[in-house]
Design a protein around this motif. Structure first.
Motif, PDB file in Angstrom:
ATOM      1  N   SER A  29     -23.241 -29.154 -17.038  1.00  0.00           N
ATOM      2  CA  SER A  29     -24.308 -29.114 -15.933  1.00  0.00           C
ATOM      3  C   SER A  29     -23.991 -29.784 -14.758  1.00  0.00           C
ATOM      4  CB  SER A  29     -25.414 -30.015 -16.556  1.00  0.00           C
ATOM      5  OG  SER A  29     -25.807 -29.169 -17.760  1.00  0.00           O
ATOM      6  N   ALA A  30     -23.041 -30.694 -14.875  1.00  0.00           N
ATOM      7  CA  ALA A  30     -22.389 -31.406 -13.642  1.00  0.00           C
ATOM      8  C   ALA A  30     -21.703 -30.480 -12.677  1.00  0.00           C
ATOM      9  CB  ALA A  30     -21.692 -32.715 -13.930  1.00  0.00           C
ATOM     10  N   ARG A  31     -20.988 -29.365 -13.388  1.00  0.00           N
ATOM     11  CA  ARG A  31     -20.266 -28.620 -12.674  1.00  0.00           C
ATOM     12  C   ARG A  31     -20.984 -27.302 -12.358  1.00  0.00           C
ATOM     13  NH1 ARG A  31     -14.242 -28.970 -15.618  1.00  0.00           N
ATOM     14  NH2 ARG A  31     -14.046 -31.207 -15.836  1.00  0.00           N
ATOM     15  N   GLY A  32     -22.312 -27.478 -12.392  1.00  0.00           N
ATOM     16  CA  GLY A  32     -23.193 -26.262 -12.062  1.00  0.00           C
ATOM     17  C   GLY A  32     -23.339 -25.193 -12.976  1.00  0.00           C
ATOM     18  N   VAL A  33     -22.922 -25.387 -14.233  1.00  0.00           N
ATOM     19  CA  VAL A  33     -23.145 -24.486 -15.069  1.00  0.00           C
ATOM     20  C   VAL A  33     -24.652 -24.230 -15.853  1.00  0.00           C
ATOM     21  CG1 VAL A  33     -22.541 -23.691 -17.744  1.00  0.00           C
ATOM     22  CG2 VAL A  33     -20.859 -24.646 -16.159  1.00  0.00           C
ATOM     23  N   ALA A  34     -25.163 -23.098 -15.995  1.00  0.00           N
ATOM     24  CA  ALA A  34     -26.452 -23.081 -16.159  1.00  0.00           C
ATOM     25  C   ALA A  34     -26.830 -23.131 -17.607  1.00  0.00           C
ATOM     26  CB  ALA A  34     -26.998 -21.608 -15.940  1.00  0.00           C
ATOM     27  N   VAL A  35     -27.956 -23.951 -17.747  1.00  0.00           N
ATOM     28  CA  VAL A  35     -28.184 -24.234 -19.352  1.00  0.00           C
ATOM     29  C   VAL A  35     -29.723 -23.886 -19.479  1.00  0.00           C
ATOM     30  CG1 VAL A  35     -28.533 -26.047 -21.168  1.00  0.00           C
ATOM     31  CG2 VAL A  35     -26.548 -26.334 -19.370  1.00  0.00           C
ATOM     32  N   HIS A  36     -29.772 -23.003 -20.230  1.00  0.00           N
ATOM     33  CA  HIS A  36     -31.248 -22.481 -20.660  1.00  0.00           C
ATOM     34  C   HIS A  36     -31.776 -22.700 -21.997  1.00  0.00           C
ATOM     35  CE1 HIS A  36     -30.758 -19.780 -17.151  1.00  0.00           C
ATOM     36  NE2 HIS A  36     -29.607 -19.743 -17.566  1.00  0.00           N
ATOM     37  N   PRO A  37     -32.664 -23.846 -22.213  1.00  0.00           N
ATOM     38  CA  PRO A  37     -33.227 -24.284 -23.414  1.00  0.00           C
ATOM     39  C   PRO A  37     -34.102 -22.946 -24.087  1.00  0.00           C
ATOM     40  CG  PRO A  37     -34.528 -25.182 -21.787  1.00  0.00           C
ATOM     41  CD  PRO A  37     -33.288 -24.522 -21.154  1.00  0.00           C
ATOM     42  N   PHE A  38     -34.308 -23.044 -25.264  1.00  0.00           N
ATOM     43  CA  PHE A  38     -34.938 -22.193 -25.850  1.00  0.00           C
ATOM     44  C   PHE A  38     -35.701 -22.769 -27.115  1.00  0.00           C
ATOM     45  CE2 PHE A  38     -31.027 -21.383 -28.064  1.00  0.00           C
ATOM     46  CZ  PHE A  38     -31.204 -21.335 -29.192  1.00  0.00           C
ATOM     47  N   ARG A  39     -36.875 -22.041 -27.741  1.00  0.00           N
ATOM     48  CA  ARG A  39     -37.741 -22.699 -28.820  1.00  0.00           C
ATOM     49  C   ARG A  39     -36.949 -23.059 -30.096  1.00  0.00           C
ATOM     50  NH1 ARG A  39     -41.533 -19.515 -26.653  1.00  0.00           N
ATOM     51  NH2 ARG A  39     -41.155 -18.113 -28.126  1.00  0.00           N
ATOM     52  N   HIS A  40     -37.248 -24.077 -30.494  1.00  0.00           N
ATOM     53  CA  HIS A  40     -36.286 -24.347 -31.691  1.00  0.00           C
ATOM     54  C   HIS A  40     -36.509 -23.532 -32.860  1.00  0.00           C
ATOM     55  CE1 HIS A  40     -34.570 -27.228 -34.491  1.00  0.00           C
ATOM     56  NE2 HIS A  40     -35.664 -27.244 -35.138  1.00  0.00           N
ATOM     57  N   HIS A  41     -35.376 -23.072 -33.345  1.00  0.00           N
ATOM     58  CA  HIS A  41     -35.243 -22.100 -34.386  1.00  0.00           C
ATOM     59  C   HIS A  41     -35.880 -20.834 -34.259  1.00  0.00           C
ATOM     60  CE1 HIS A  41     -33.988 -25.204 -37.787  1.00  0.00           C
ATOM     61  NE2 HIS A  41     -33.085 -25.169 -36.811  1.00  0.00           N
ATOM     62  N   ASP A  42     -35.980 -20.604 -32.908  1.00  0.00           N
ATOM     63  CA  ASP A  42     -36.724 -19.008 -32.373  1.00  0.00           C
ATOM     64  C   ASP A  42     -35.751 -18.153 -31.945  1.00  0.00           C
ATOM     65  OD1 ASP A  42     -38.341 -17.258 -31.273  1.00  0.00           O
ATOM     66  OD2 ASP A  42     -39.842 -18.706 -30.750  1.00  0.00           O
TER      67      ASP A  42
ATOM     68  N   ARG B 276     -23.295 -11.431 -16.467  1.00  0.00           N
ATOM     69  CA  ARG B 276     -21.989 -11.217 -17.095  1.00  0.00           C
ATOM     70  C   ARG B 276     -21.136 -12.254 -17.436  1.00  0.00           C
ATOM     71  NH1 ARG B 276     -21.255  -5.752 -17.171  1.00  0.00           N
ATOM     72  NH2 ARG B 276     -22.486  -4.353 -15.644  1.00  0.00           N
ATOM     73  N   LYS B 277     -21.902 -13.282 -17.548  1.00  0.00           N
ATOM     74  CA  LYS B 277     -21.066 -14.427 -17.988  1.00  0.00           C
ATOM     75  C   LYS B 277     -21.347 -14.605 -19.751  1.00  0.00           C
ATOM     76  CE  LYS B 277     -21.850 -17.107 -13.857  1.00  0.00           C
ATOM     77  NZ  LYS B 277     -22.399 -18.574 -13.402  1.00  0.00           N
ATOM     78  N   TYR B 278     -19.994 -15.553 -20.217  1.00  0.00           N
ATOM     79  CA  TYR B 278     -19.978 -15.626 -21.547  1.00  0.00           C
ATOM     80  C   TYR B 278     -20.913 -16.387 -22.199  1.00  0.00           C
ATOM     81  CZ  TYR B 278     -17.065 -16.731 -25.707  1.00  0.00           C
ATOM     82  OH  TYR B 278     -16.514 -16.883 -26.980  1.00  0.00           O
ATOM     83  N   PRO B 279     -22.026 -15.939 -23.110  1.00  0.00           N
ATOM     84  CA  PRO B 279     -22.814 -16.803 -23.552  1.00  0.00           C
ATOM     85  C   PRO B 279     -22.448 -17.680 -24.645  1.00  0.00           C
ATOM     86  CG  PRO B 279     -22.963 -14.413 -24.542  1.00  0.00           C
ATOM     87  CD  PRO B 279     -22.030 -14.385 -23.460  1.00  0.00           C
ATOM     88  N   VAL B 280     -22.973 -18.753 -24.624  1.00  0.00           N
ATOM     89  CA  VAL B 280     -22.383 -19.965 -25.701  1.00  0.00           C
ATOM     90  C   VAL B 280     -23.920 -20.410 -26.134  1.00  0.00           C
ATOM     91  CG1 VAL B 280     -21.314 -21.956 -26.156  1.00  0.00           C
ATOM     92  CG2 VAL B 280     -20.471 -20.478 -24.727  1.00  0.00           C
ATOM     93  N   VAL B 281     -24.157 -20.330 -27.432  1.00  0.00           N
ATOM     94  CA  VAL B 281     -25.457 -20.772 -28.098  1.00  0.00           C
ATOM     95  C   VAL B 281     -25.058 -22.013 -28.977  1.00  0.00           C
ATOM     96  CG1 VAL B 281     -27.344 -20.333 -29.340  1.00  0.00           C
ATOM     97  CG2 VAL B 281     -26.318 -18.308 -28.223  1.00  0.00           C
ATOM     98  N   VAL B 282     -25.941 -22.851 -28.667  1.00  0.00           N
ATOM     99  CA  VAL B 282     -25.711 -24.390 -28.886  1.00  0.00           C
ATOM    100  C   VAL B 282     -26.832 -24.818 -29.921  1.00  0.00           C
ATOM    101  CG1 VAL B 282     -24.952 -26.836 -28.902  1.00  0.00           C
ATOM    102  CG2 VAL B 282     -24.214 -25.129 -27.227  1.00  0.00           C
ATOM    103  N   VAL B 283     -26.700 -25.041 -31.365  1.00  0.00           N
ATOM    104  CA  VAL B 283     -27.708 -25.544 -32.202  1.00  0.00           C
ATOM    105  C   VAL B 283     -27.243 -26.280 -33.348  1.00  0.00           C
ATOM    106  CG1 VAL B 283     -27.150 -23.602 -33.636  1.00  0.00           C
ATOM    107  CG2 VAL B 283     -29.433 -24.656 -33.593  1.00  0.00           C
ATOM    108  N   ASN B 284     -28.070 -27.203 -34.043  1.00  0.00           N
ATOM    109  CA  ASN B 284     -27.766 -27.836 -35.145  1.00  0.00           C
ATOM    110  C   ASN B 284     -27.831 -27.059 -36.309  1.00  0.00           C
ATOM    111  OD1 ASN B 284     -27.862 -30.375 -33.590  1.00  0.00           O
ATOM    112  ND2 ASN B 284     -29.697 -31.158 -34.522  1.00  0.00           N
ATOM    113  N   GLY B 285     -26.968 -27.053 -37.226  1.00  0.00           N
ATOM    114  CA  GLY B 285     -26.967 -26.386 -38.244  1.00  0.00           C
ATOM    115  C   GLY B 285     -28.036 -26.411 -39.201  1.00  0.00           C
TER     116      GLY B 285
END
Length: 378
Positions: free
Chosen positions: A97-110, A125-134
């Protein structure tokens, strides 16, 4: 005092007398120059346990996620964050975030919410990275790994999992008689998914009782991570003592892990059954973090204090979005059946007292109200 605050779910302790001896705690050089003795071997064993090709050992998940997101920002990426993701991964993402990368939250487990987010951003056309708790102990459910993977693969992205809660607890082939499954390999083994587009960061400090972390994934991504890591250059690597604790943890897991997990499931089942007997229930499913339903805010705080005064230690947890605190019980395989029964009896007794006191207060308030009405009409 009965303690329901420890996240050492399997109850694993690693006293020095059970560990292989060491001559020094550290080599005095960063991991980028020389791995501590046993680090590569234990990292590889952990990767195989989780169903991945390769692993890299790290001092903590904070080091791990700091480096991981530092590596990812070397290319144009967009991050998609499940709102239930644990704080440590979020702290690592702040580097992006400090480097200007966009972070898009989405509803939990949705998964539908994730798909909508990625579709809206697909034109960049940017590489999508999805982050979640297992696995989410707050709601007691696993992430919809399969749905997330379908979306990630549709857009050619990467799924990043924080699997700290599930490692050592969940494993292959869960069934009615063994709800945690077998092996303790974590959420990928439990859900049956794998692939080169998944990275799994996990601490061993909960299920396996060793304060060290591992990043597991494909050979290609882990080779890149080892080269790009900043903390492997500028921070101390895991100590030899901690590595030996991890070696011991995996040995115990191989020999006794399934037996210990069955014992843990019995204790959780006993607690849930005891609550049902007194007309209560909890969230958490079979996971060893159980949160009382219908008790929140001041009531949870009061019950927490009263239990403590009567020799039962519990945890006040606060769900995401700043909701009112709730009362949680953390179970380990070291808990005895009689401790669970005492806990249930104490909850029942204190809850009855709270209910009785509330009725008295309500009755007094009504009396005061009627007295006020009589005074008003005089």
């Amino acid at each position: 005092m009965i303690d329901f605050t420890s996240a050492l779910y399997l109850g694993l302790h690693h006293p020095s007398r059970l560990l292989q001896p060491w001559q020094q705690l550290t080599l005095g050089v960063p991991a980028a120059l020389a791995e501590p003795p046993g680090a590569q071997e234990i990292a590889q064993e952990l990767a195989q346990l989780q169903g991945c090709e390769r692993g890299v050992l790290m001092p903590s998940t904070l080091h791990l996620f700091w480096d991981l997101f530092g590596m990812l920002c070397q290319q144009p990426v967009t991050l998609y964050l499940d709102e239930g993701t644990y704080a440590i991964a979020r702290w690592g993402m702040e580097r992006l975030s400090a480097r200007g990368v966009a972070v898009h939250p989405f509803r939990h487990h949705d998964a539908n919410a994730l798909l909508s987010r990625i579709t809206l951003q697909a034109r960049n056309r940017k590489y999508p990275v999805v982050v979640v708790n297992g696995f989410c102990p707050a709601c007691g459910t696993a992430a919809p790994i399969g749905d997330y993977l379908d979306i990630v693969r549709r857009f050619g992205g990467l799924l990043v999992l924080d699997d700290t809660q599930a490692l050592g607890i969940l494993g292959e082939a869960p069934a009615l008689h063994s709800p945690y499954g077998h092996g303790g390999g974590g959420i990928l083994r439990w859900s049956g998914y794998s692939g080169p587009d998944i990275l799994v960061g996990s601490s061993l400090a909960k299920g396996l009782g060793a304060p060290v972390a591992v990043l597991a994934g494909s050979e290609r991504l882990l080779r890149r991570f080892a080269v790009a890591s900043d903390t492997r250059v500028h921070s101390s690597p895991p100590s030899v003592a901690v590595i030996q604790a991890a070696v011991h943890a995996l040995a115990v897991n191989r020999l006794q892990g399934n037996l210990v997990r069955r014992r843990l499931a019995q204790r959780v089942g006993q607690f849930r059954g005891g609550l049902a007997r007194i007309g209560w229930s909890s969230t958490g499913g079979w996971f060893p973090v159980q949160t009382l339903r219908g008790i929140a805010g001041e009531r949870a705080i009061r019950l927490h204090q009263q239990l403590s005064q009567n020799g039962v230690q519990t945890v006040l947890t606060r769900p995401r979005h700043g909701k009112e605190p709730r009362l949680s019980f953390l179970f380990t395989a070291r808990h005895h059946a009689r401790e669970i029964e005492r806990c249930i009896d104490m909850v029942d007794t204190l809850a009855r007292e709270v209910k009785r006191q509330r009725k008295l207060n309500d009755s007094r308030d009504r009396q005061l109200w009627f007295a006020g009405q009589r005074y008003t009409y005089l």
